[in-house]
Scaffold this motif. Structure first.
Motif, PDB file in Angstrom:
ATOM      1  N   UNK A 176       4.491   7.430   5.831  1.00 15.73           N
ATOM      2  CA  UNK A 176       3.310   6.716   6.312  1.00 15.73           C
ATOM      3  C   UNK A 176       2.069   7.098   5.517  1.00 15.73           C
ATOM      4  N   UNK A 177       1.172   6.128   5.397  1.00 18.22           N
ATOM      5  CA  UNK A 177      -0.184   6.357   4.903  1.00 18.22           C
ATOM      6  C   UNK A 177      -1.099   6.307   6.116  1.00 18.22           C
ATOM      7  N   UNK A 178      -1.839   7.373   6.350  1.00 15.80           N
ATOM      8  CA  UNK A 178      -2.761   7.424   7.478  1.00 15.80           C
ATOM      9  C   UNK A 178      -4.192   7.336   6.964  1.00 15.80           C
ATOM     10  N   UNK A 179      -5.144   7.121   7.868  1.00 11.55           N
ATOM     11  CA  UNK A 179      -6.542   7.055   7.464  1.00 11.55           C
ATOM     12  C   UNK A 179      -7.322   6.086   8.325  1.00 11.55           C
ATOM     13  N   UNK A 197      -2.050  -6.353   6.428  1.00 13.23           N
ATOM     14  CA  UNK A 197      -2.346  -7.281   5.342  1.00 13.23           C
ATOM     15  C   UNK A 197      -1.094  -7.617   4.554  1.00 13.23           C
ATOM     16  N   UNK A 198      -1.151  -8.719   3.834  1.00  9.96           N
ATOM     17  CA  UNK A 198       0.025  -9.199   3.104  1.00  9.96           C
ATOM     18  C   UNK A 198       0.298  -8.424   1.817  1.00  9.96           C
ATOM     19  N   UNK A 199      -0.716  -7.713   1.301  1.00  9.71           N
ATOM     20  CA  UNK A 199      -0.566  -7.083  -0.013  1.00  9.71           C
ATOM     21  C   UNK A 199      -0.562  -5.550   0.050  1.00  9.71           C
ATOM     22  N   UNK A 200      -0.361  -4.985   1.229  1.00  8.74           N
ATOM     23  CA  UNK A 200      -0.291  -3.531   1.352  1.00  8.74           C
ATOM     24  C   UNK A 200       0.868  -3.011   0.500  1.00  8.74           C
ATOM     25  N   UNK A 236       1.807  -2.493   7.951  1.00 12.79           N
ATOM     26  CA  UNK A 236       1.013  -1.784   8.965  1.00 12.79           C
ATOM     27  C   UNK A 236       1.818  -1.637  10.253  1.00 12.79           C
ATOM     28  N   UNK A 237       1.815  -0.417  10.807  1.00 11.14           N
ATOM     29  CA  UNK A 237       2.488  -0.139  12.067  1.00 11.14           C
ATOM     30  C   UNK A 237       1.445  -0.025  13.167  1.00 11.14           C
ATOM     31  N   UNK A 238       1.456  -0.972  14.096  1.00  7.63           N
ATOM     32  CA  UNK A 238       0.482  -0.964  15.186  1.00  7.63           C
ATOM     33  C   UNK A 238       0.671   0.260  16.081  1.00  7.63           C
ATOM     34  N   UNK A 251       0.144   2.902   7.886  1.00  6.05           N
ATOM     35  CA  UNK A 251       0.890   1.983   7.024  1.00  6.05           C
ATOM     36  C   UNK A 251       2.226   2.632   6.666  1.00  6.05           C
ATOM     37  N   UNK A 252       3.310   1.943   6.992  1.00  2.01           N
ATOM     38  CA  UNK A 252       4.656   2.463   6.767  1.00  2.01           C
ATOM     39  C   UNK A 252       5.256   1.919   5.484  1.00  2.01           C
TER      40      UNK A 252
END
Length: 262
Positions: A95-98, A104-107, A120-122, A127-128
């Motif tokens: 995961x990316x945290x922050x 978004x479509x381009x993460x 994105x993980x709600x 972001x996973x």
């Protein structure tokens, strides 16, 4: 500056941004108009707050496109990598945290030169992304770690950390292999090979009876031994143990020896 594709593009195109992040409608001139490819660029005005805005186009400043596209304006992002190491076998989730992360479509995440899609993980508010099998040529041709970067648009990349890839661990035995009376928590030593010292060692206990799962943090003792205390409230009977060296959603390896819960 963003690139916009407009069907039947003509010179003099105007762009309007409205709603969401903008209190008042914002009007922009299209620049770098490419009639052949039907693209132009737009310099996006600053917004008071992060959020969505609807982008619309017009040739006369009066009639605007009805199918406006949503544009997401985001605040300052200070991303961090949750787990800075991974098994060479791949398959684990990191995961990316922050702050100010969004769906978004381009993460995307870059491991060296290898681009990995992200989502994105709600539930995690992070972001996973899934770790692919290790590819030294693409990930880290000249070192033993891969530079990890993150992007929301696949254009601007933010540096996160260096990720260390380790050979897949193996798990061989448990001592003692039986809990105390009444399923009391029991300190055990798990033997194997390839363990790496980190704060991301996890041990999963899965009851063979009701398939209930418990997770505990393990403690690195050596490259061939992990210490952990069994969790409270485990169901009586045999239990299967799995070990991960790269987080709660890492590459878990099964121990062939069963643990008996009294």
């Amino acid at each position: 500056v963003i690139e916009v594709k407009v069907k039947n593009l003509l010179p003099g195109l105007q762009i309007r941004l409205r709603g969401g992040a903008y209190v008042k409608d914002q009007f922009c001139e299209a620049e770098n108009i490419d009639l052949e490819n039907e693209t132009c660029t737009v310099q996006v005005p600053a917004a008071a707050t992060p959020g969505p805005a609807i982008l619309e186009a017009s040739l006369d400043g009066e009639s605007w496109t009805e199918d406006g596209q949503e544009l997401r304006l985001y605040g300052p992002i200070e991303p961090e990598l949750m787990v800075p190491l991974a098994s060479q076998a791949g398959g684990s989730t990191n995961y990316v945290t922050g702050s100010n992360l969004f769906n978004g479509s381009y993460l995307s995440v870059k491991l060296g030169d290898l681009v990995v899609p992200a989502k994105y993980s709600e539930s995690k508010k992070a972001v996973a992304f899934q770790i692919p099998p290790f590819n030294k040529e693409q990930m880290c041709p000249s070192s033993d770690t891969a530079a990890v970067r993150f992007s929301v648009d696949q254009k601007d990349w933010m540096s996160l950390a260096d990720m260390k890839f380790f050979e897949q661990i193996s798990v061989s035995d448990i001592k003692p292999n039986k809990s105390g009376k009444g399923a009391a928590p029991t300190p055990i030593a798990i033997s194997g090979s390839g363990f790496v010292e980190s704060e991301h060692i996890f041990v999963k206990f899965v009851s063979d009876g009701d398939e209930s799962t418990r997770m505990e943090k393990g403690e690195f003792a050596s490259d061939s031994s992990i210490n952990v205390t069994t969790p409270e409230g485990m169901s009586p009977g045999p239990c299967t143990i799995f070990v991960s060296n790269d987080g709660e959603e890492g590459d878990f390896m099964e121990c062939p020896s069963k643990f008996a819960v009294a």
